[in-house]
Design an enzyme around this catalytic site. Sequence first.
Site, PDB file in Angstrom:
ATOM      1  N   ALA A  33       0.873  -1.191   0.000  1.00  0.00           N
ATOM      2  CA  ALA A  33       0.000   0.000   0.000  1.00  0.00           C
ATOM      3  C   ALA A  33       0.903   1.231   0.000  1.00  0.00           C
ATOM      4  CB  ALA A  33      -0.966  -0.009   1.177  1.00  0.00           C
ATOM      5  N   GLY A  37       5.484   8.343   1.524  1.00  0.00           N
ATOM      6  CA  GLY A  37       6.420   8.062   2.622  1.00  0.00           C
ATOM      7  C   GLY A  37       7.354   6.927   2.251  1.00  0.00           C
ATOM      8  N   HIS A  38       6.776   5.846   1.718  1.00  0.00           N
ATOM      9  CA  HIS A  38       7.605   4.733   1.258  1.00  0.00           C
ATOM     10  C   HIS A  38       8.532   5.195   0.119  1.00  0.00           C
ATOM     11  CE1 HIS A  38       3.835   2.578   2.679  1.00  0.00           C
ATOM     12  NE2 HIS A  38       4.753   1.999   3.425  1.00  0.00           N
ATOM     13  N   ASP A 151       7.463   5.660  12.304  1.00  0.00           N
ATOM     14  CA  ASP A 151       7.312   4.565  13.266  1.00  0.00           C
ATOM     15  C   ASP A 151       8.532   4.586  14.197  1.00  0.00           C
ATOM     16  OD1 ASP A 151       4.911   2.742  12.101  1.00  0.00           O
ATOM     17  OD2 ASP A 151       6.025   3.684  10.484  1.00  0.00           O
ATOM     18  N   GLN A 154       9.317   1.663  16.462  1.00  0.00           N
ATOM     19  CA  GLN A 154       9.806   0.546  15.638  1.00  0.00           C
ATOM     20  C   GLN A 154      11.293   0.730  15.332  1.00  0.00           C
ATOM     21  OE1 GLN A 154       7.612  -1.249  12.217  1.00  0.00           O
ATOM     22  NE2 GLN A 154       8.890   0.088  10.983  1.00  0.00           N
ATOM     23  N   VAL A 177       7.139  11.868   6.134  1.00  0.00           N
ATOM     24  CA  VAL A 177       6.520  12.559   4.997  1.00  0.00           C
ATOM     25  C   VAL A 177       5.052  12.801   5.348  1.00  0.00           C
ATOM     26  CG1 VAL A 177       5.924  12.415   2.545  1.00  0.00           C
ATOM     27  CG2 VAL A 177       8.102  11.487   3.363  1.00  0.00           C
ATOM     28  N   SER A 186       0.195   7.462   5.941  1.00  0.00           N
ATOM     29  CA  SER A 186       0.119   6.110   6.488  1.00  0.00           C
ATOM     30  C   SER A 186      -0.805   5.304   5.594  1.00  0.00           C
ATOM     31  CB  SER A 186      -0.470   6.154   7.905  1.00  0.00           C
ATOM     32  OG  SER A 186      -0.907   4.857   8.278  1.00  0.00           O
TER      33      SER A 186
END
Length: 281
Positions: A33, A37-38, A151, A154, A177, A186
């Site tokens: 998804a 950000g990714h 995160d 994490q 981001v 997210s």
Amino acid sequence: MEIFRTVAELRKWSRAVRSQTGNTVGLVPTMGALHAGHASLIRAARASCSRVAVSIFVNPTQFGPNEDFSRYPRTFDADCALAEAEGADVIFAPTVEELYPEGAATFVDVEGLGNRLDGASRPGHFRGVATVVAKLLIAAEPDRAYFGQKDAAQVAVVRRMAADLCVATQIVVCPIVRESDGLALSSRNLYLNPVERSQALALSRSILEVKALIASGERRAVTLIQAARQTLAAEPQIRVDHIALVDWSTLEPLEVAAPGTLFAVAAWVGSTRLIDNTILE
Ligand code: AMP
């Protein structure tokens, strides 16, 4: 761009890349998804590594029994298109059986940290995260692995795990981001209806307010937490999970903010749990 389904293919590719002098492999672990950000992590990897692998794996062990594992958004084709456009060389998309073979009995528990912040309200979550990240690092043998500050707890768990298990991979952390209105990107933002989407802005607003308080000289955790709590309380559909000022390495609560301190919020917006944070400069 190649798509690998097995650890053997990924490892063979990584070893072939790294066998050439000076060549490096970057790994971007995701649950798919994919969003901007990714994309920022893939770009960061692209900028400093010779080859980039993006893993897409919705990891069952990091979801609690009543969480959203089965309805987590799965958008594989769009993810591949985004990853390729950002310069990824490889997608690693294993099945659950590939990463958790029949009889799998080994898990990575990061004691202490694993039960703080998100780990406190999501028992077993960080055990699942540490386990799958360890598997991915062992499978891909990357020089660098890229994670988002979004995160932040994490990140603390992964750093601890990597140090404790003598992992050679460098853990790289990239900035949060945000949408133009401030909401941290997210995959779970997809769950929000329009009313929730607008109320969710209280999270980033609370972070901005805390940053402003800190800029004005405030350092006391009680005051910072109280300010964030008030902002979140103004939205009827928001239920606070935690608001905390902690040491970013240990995730232990602090009474006074200092450089490097993590200020984190987690809240339910309707039935969607969202998080946001800031690291003190
Ligand atoms: P996920 O697919 O949610 O497991 O996230 C994969 C990676 O992307 C994690 O390291 C996240 O911290 C990172 N990430 C997710 N959202 C953002 C964001 N808004 N900004 C930067 N990194 C992010």
